[in-house]
Design an enzyme around this catalytic site. Structure first.
Site, short mmCIF file in Angstrom:
data_model
loop_
_atom_site.label_atom_id
_atom_site.label_comp_id
_atom_site.label_asym_id
_atom_site.label_seq_id
_atom_site.Cartn_x
_atom_site.Cartn_y
_atom_site.Cartn_z
N ILE A 1 -1.86 -6.56 0.15
CA ILE A 1 -0.81 -7.98 0.33
C ILE A 1 0.42 -7.43 0.14
O ILE A 1 0.86 -6.73 -0.76
CB ILE A 1 -1.03 -9.14 -0.69
CG1 ILE A 1 -2.55 -9.67 -0.81
CG2 ILE A 1 -0.25 -10.15 -0.26
CD1 ILE A 1 -3.15 -9.74 0.76
N LYS A 2 1.17 -7.33 1.22
CA LYS A 2 2.62 -7.04 0.94
C LYS A 2 3.38 -7.89 0.48
O LYS A 2 3.56 -9.06 0.88
CB LYS A 2 3.09 -6.57 2.69
CG LYS A 2 2.30 -5.52 3.12
CD LYS A 2 2.95 -5.26 4.39
CE LYS A 2 4.03 -4.55 4.34
NZ LYS A 2 4.59 -3.85 6.17
N ILE A 3 4.36 -7.45 -0.73
CA ILE A 3 5.43 -8.45 -1.13
C ILE A 3 6.37 -7.57 -1.26
O ILE A 3 6.49 -6.34 -1.84
CB ILE A 3 4.83 -8.67 -2.94
CG1 ILE A 3 3.20 -9.49 -2.52
CG2 ILE A 3 5.77 -9.34 -3.54
CD1 ILE A 3 2.55 -9.49 -4.15
N LEU B 1 -1.40 -7.03 5.19
CA LEU B 1 -0.88 -8.38 5.48
C LEU B 1 0.17 -8.88 4.57
O LEU B 1 0.18 -8.85 3.22
CB LEU B 1 -1.72 -9.29 5.57
CG LEU B 1 -1.50 -11.01 6.08
CD1 LEU B 1 -1.10 -10.76 7.48
CD2 LEU B 1 -2.85 -11.94 5.77
N ASN C 1 0.82 -3.87 -1.51
CA ASN C 1 1.83 -3.03 -0.97
C ASN C 1 3.30 -3.62 -0.99
O ASN C 1 3.62 -4.62 -0.55
CB ASN C 1 1.40 -2.86 0.66
CG ASN C 1 2.35 -2.01 1.56
OD1 ASN C 1 3.52 -1.76 1.12
ND2 ASN C 1 1.76 -1.70 2.61
#
Length: 907
Positions: A144-146, A113, A167
């Site tokens: 968690i997409k950063i 996400l 991610n």
């Protein structure tokens, strides 16, 4: 009860065995709820799922999967942001639960996400949202997409230190990738120093196909097309080499010994954008241990069928390819910096649109605004449609369309099926080229060009005509004149309207050999013998490309050859003219992609409007409701002009078909026979109350009505794709091949035969008795086709409408009208190949002087007359009632008005 055993796809299992985990670059509630995600896990070795704002935009706004949840949450008083977060968190949790088995068994099974793209430049805000999402998701197998921006680096390090799986997204350059790997390692080292567990999971998403898109564009400008398609793999392989240096080296060894996991490279954006490249290019070429390949659904299906799994392809030496690119003048550092900037913007825009769409849906719920799609079908017919729907779901028709299963339409080894399905994904490829087309158009305007004349027929002309009528020319763009007539008066009218010194001529033909198009080229080239004022749109390898090279055309656009003319609206055949008039290409394509995503739902028809629409119109046609009547107003009032060819040429064969009826006057319900279906494209912004009431009355009288809401002119892109998908599905229902046109050649051959016979025969014209017998003698289920061989005009269109209203009121038969020879390339297929119930009237008029065709033994008037004679002969040879009348040349409108008055007296 034991579950049924699953058959694991061999290609994807081999990919996993070689070290590359297949992830799906898509998330959608219906995918999870239907069990499809679990099936992909079991049968396709699926190891993970990614999401981003663009994916959620397509899922939430492109389907009805979320309607109930949106309604419930809207009544809770949540705003658009809170609504999105609730929906997204739930989807990610549910997907993670489905993949929990993969996590427990293999240490994978992650679902990602993304933090809001608008936070990409704010470290603290990014970290705060990452913590919030991590806590709310509350699953071990989520990430968690950063974004891997400068501001994202510190947030990534801190998130890893705090035990959050990350991610890292939006990585394009190798050096930036190395910096992100360093941030990951620093986060682990800090955990080690604190005595904290080191089993934190992370992937680094390195984008692939976009690199080729950007570099190929630059290579084309440098004249080095020989290096096209080499940059993306070379760049990714260089990143993998750096990965091995970092994570197999001494520094990480101590962390590995203490239980730390490597940060796996994840290949993102692996769906090919260039249709000339193999669909599995970025799968086959990037296989190596400890990698992830996140694929769109269509790429995953392609890999399952056609992937070539050779272990270690990501380890191939990238240096020679990168050196060749540098030698050609490509600065890869500039390329990757450009892509990062574009990437951030590309995620911000979908997020804004998603929130705007959710807000619109929220308001719809709260204010009671009607749904965009509605249907009124009586119980007997609706039961038949429901039965067909059940069959389609059981036989997985939607999935098979996307898998390009030729057996749906009579294949395999049937001409014009397997090589005619490129339209399914052309919107993605055209999105990548939109800026190029816009810049080309601006260059034309900068050079002082003010007009464009499109020389084309059928599929090459109808979409541009609709686009022009919908958008007109924007300031600074070109005015478009679509010339798809061999009538001398029409040719002279265009010639006299334009300034020849400031006009661009667009020669558009898929085959390159269309007689009308090439004759028009010869005419205008004789007037403007300057190749820089001509543009070609055609298929690779066509004879038109040779003509363009010989005459030094300004540009030649080679379309995807796997697209038939009538399915080409969203390809270069539609979009080059659209760019010239300044139409909003990106908006059109975005709406088309929404429709594409909606039609890619495999779990049923409730979330797939194109599937349901095709099943409905196909089944209704089988039940005798085969006159598909379009009721269309603003903002896409000319849509019927294009969809008429799509439906007629696709379905009219083997003695069956669906007759599209466009631009027919809308009368009272009792004026129509029991062979009608009405499709109402309703303006969602400024609905016409009178039209709404008339359509409602038709439904109440027992005529099936299907209503689709059109949200602005840009929604034309969505309508194009929905109609194409529905027509292909209707072909399955009718058990015909919707991609061939076997009877179109008959008209062409007839024209050649008439021309070769020497002087044209003197046509015989119908007397009053024959004319009245033709127009009033049809029984139920028949239709009347009016065919105009004369110059198009608004005045003549209006008089044709009056005649059609008179015929409809007097006979209750459907009526159609088309100008020749345009209709020969569209509805002419249904005239000859469809059900033998048509009644045909040629309306012929010759006004003004003739126009010679340079280099030909005949003039345009001779060509037009030969086409009219050949068409009528062909219809009669098929045993169909057909007549011709000559309209007074000085006043064809008045002559037609007299016919209308005479018919009115006798009906």
């Amino acid at each position: 009860m034991a579950s049924a055993p699953h058959t694991t796809n061999a290609n994807l299992a081999a990919l996993v065995a070689a070290g590359t985990a297949p992830w799906l670059d898509q998330i959608r509630r219906g995918l999870i709820a239907s069990g499809e995600l679990a099936r992909l896990r079991d049968e396709c070795s699926l190891r993970g799922v990614t999401s981003n704002p663009a994916i959620f935009e397509q899922a939430i706004l492109g389907s009805d999967d979320y309607d109930d949840a949106l309604t419930e949450l809207a009544h809770e008083g949540l705003d658009a942001v809170a609504l999105y977060e609730r929906l997204a968190v739930t989807d990610v949790q549910d997907a993670a639960d489905v993949l929990r088995r993969v996590y427990d068994e293999f240490g994978d099974g992650f679902v990602s996400l993304e933090v809001a793209p608008t936070l990409a430049g704010d470290t603290d805000a990014t970290l705060a949202q990452a913590r919030d999402y991590w806590a709310r998701l509350n699953r071990p197998n989520v990430m968690i997409k950063i974004p891997g921006t400068e501001a994202g680096g510190p947030a990534i390090e801190q998130a890893i230190f705090e035990g959050i799986n990350v991610n890292v997204t939006l990585l394009f350059g190798v050096e930036r990738y190395a910096q992100i790997a360093e941030a990951y390692i620093r986060g682990l080292e800090r955990r080690a120093a604190e005595g904290l567990p080191l089993e934190i999971h992370s992937v680094a998403s390195f984008f692939v196909s976009r690199v080729d898109t950007e570099v190929d564009k630059r290579l084309a400008a440098l004249g080095r097309g020989d290096l096209a398609g080499t940059a993306a793999l070379a760049n990714a392989r260089a990143a993998y080499a750096r990965y091995e240096q970092i994570f197999l080296g001494e520094r990480f060894a101590a962390l590995r010994a203490a239980g730390a996991l490597v940060q796996r490279p994840l290949w993102a954006s692996t769906g090919v954008k260039n249709p000339a490249y193999p669909e599995t290019l970025y799968v086959d070429g990037l296989i190596a241990p400890d990698t992830v390949n996140t694929m769109p659904m269509k790429t995953l299906l392609a890999a399952a069928e056609r992937a070539t799994v050779v272990p270690g392809t990501a380890r191939q030496d990238s240096a020679p390819a990168l050196a060749a690119l540098a030698g050609a003048g490509v600065d890869m550092d500039d390329v990757t910096a450009t892509l990062l900037e574009q990437g951030i913007a590309a995620f911000v825009e979908p997020m804004n649109k998603l929130l705007a769409g959710i807000e619109s849906a929220r308001q719809m719920v709260l204010t009671g605004r009607p749904q965009a799609i509605a249907a009124v079908i009586d119980s007997e017919l609706s039961d038949a449609v429901a039965s067909r729907v059940a069959q389609a779901v059981e036989e997985r028709i939607a999935r098979r369309v996307w898998a390009k299963d030729e057996s749906l339409w009579g294949g395999p080894e049937v001409a014009e099926i397997g090589d005619r399905l490129g339209w399914l994904t052309i919107s993605d490829a055209m999105t990548e080229r939109a800026d190029e087309l816009v810049e080309f158009a601006r260059g034309c305007a900068r050079d002082g060009l003010t007009d464009a004349v499109l020389l084309g027929m059928g599929g090459s002309s109808l979409a541009p005509e609709v686009l022009w009528r919908t958008f007109g020319a924007t300031e600074g763009a070109l005015a478009l004149h679509v010339l798809d007539s061999t009538d001398p008066a029409a040719i002279l009218a265009v010639t006299e309207t334009i300034d020849l010194d400031r006009t661009l001529f667009v020669v558009s033909t898929k085959s390159g050999g269309t007689i009308e198009t090439l004759s028009l080229f010869e005419h205008f080239y004789s007037l403007v013998p300057d190749g820089s004022r001509f543009v070609a749109i055609t298929d690779p390898g066509s004879s038109l490309l040779g003509l363009a090279r010989e005459h030094g055309f300004r540009a030649s656009f080679e379309n995807d050859p796997n697209i038939g003319g009538r399915y080409s609206a969203l390809s270069l055949f539609g979009l080059v003219p659209a760019a010239l008039i300044g139409a909003p290409l990106h908006a059109l394509l975005e709406r088309a992609v929404l429709a594409e995503q909606a039609c890619a739902h495999f779990d049923g028809t409730q979330s797939n409007p194109g599937l349901w629409l095709g099943l409905a119109i196909g089944e209704l046609a089988r039940r005798g409701r085969d006159k598909l009547t379009f009721v269309v107003g603003d903002p896409v009032s000319s849509f019927g002009l294009w969809v008429e060819q799509l439906v007629a040429e696709s379905t009219g064969k083997q003695g069956r078909g669906i007759l599209p009826v466009a631009d027919e006057p809308l009368l009272a319900p009792e004026s129509y026979g029991a062979d009608r279906v009405f499709v109402h494209l309703r303006d969602g912004e400024r609905a016409n109350a009178d039209t709404d009431a008339r359509v409602e009355a038709l439904g109440a009288a027992g005529h099936p009505t299907l209503t689709l809401t059109v949200d602005g002119s840009e929604d034309l892109g969505r309508m194009f794709f929905l109609a194409e998908f529905a027509t292909a599905v209707a072909g399955w229902v009718l058990e015909i091949n919707p991609f061939d046109q076997p009877n179109v050649a008959e008209a062409k051959d007839a024209t050649k035969r008439v021309l070769a016979a020497g002087p044209l025969p003197t046509p015989q014209f119908a007397d009053d008795a024959a004319l009245h017998a033709l127009l009033t003698g049809g029984g139920p289920g028949s239709y009347i086709a009016l065919m105009g061989y004369l110059a198009p005009s608004v005045e003549f269109d209006e008089e044709v409408a009056a005649l059609r209203a008179t015929l409809l009121a007097g006979t209750r038969l459907a009526t159609t009208f088309g100008y020749g020879p345009r209709f020969l390339h569209s509805t002419g297929q249904l005239h000859k190949g469809g059900a033998p119930v048509g009644r045909f009237l040629s309306l012929i008029a010759d006004t003004g002087p003739d126009v010679e065709i340079p280099g030909a033994a005949y003039s345009f008037r001779t060509l037009k007359t030969a086409q009219a004679i050949g068409d009528l002969e062909t219809l009669r040879e098929l045993g169909l009632p057909a007549e011709r009348v000559r309209l007074q040349s000085e006043d064809p409108v008045g002559a037609l008005r007299a016919i209308t008055a005479s018919i009115k007296e006798q009906t």
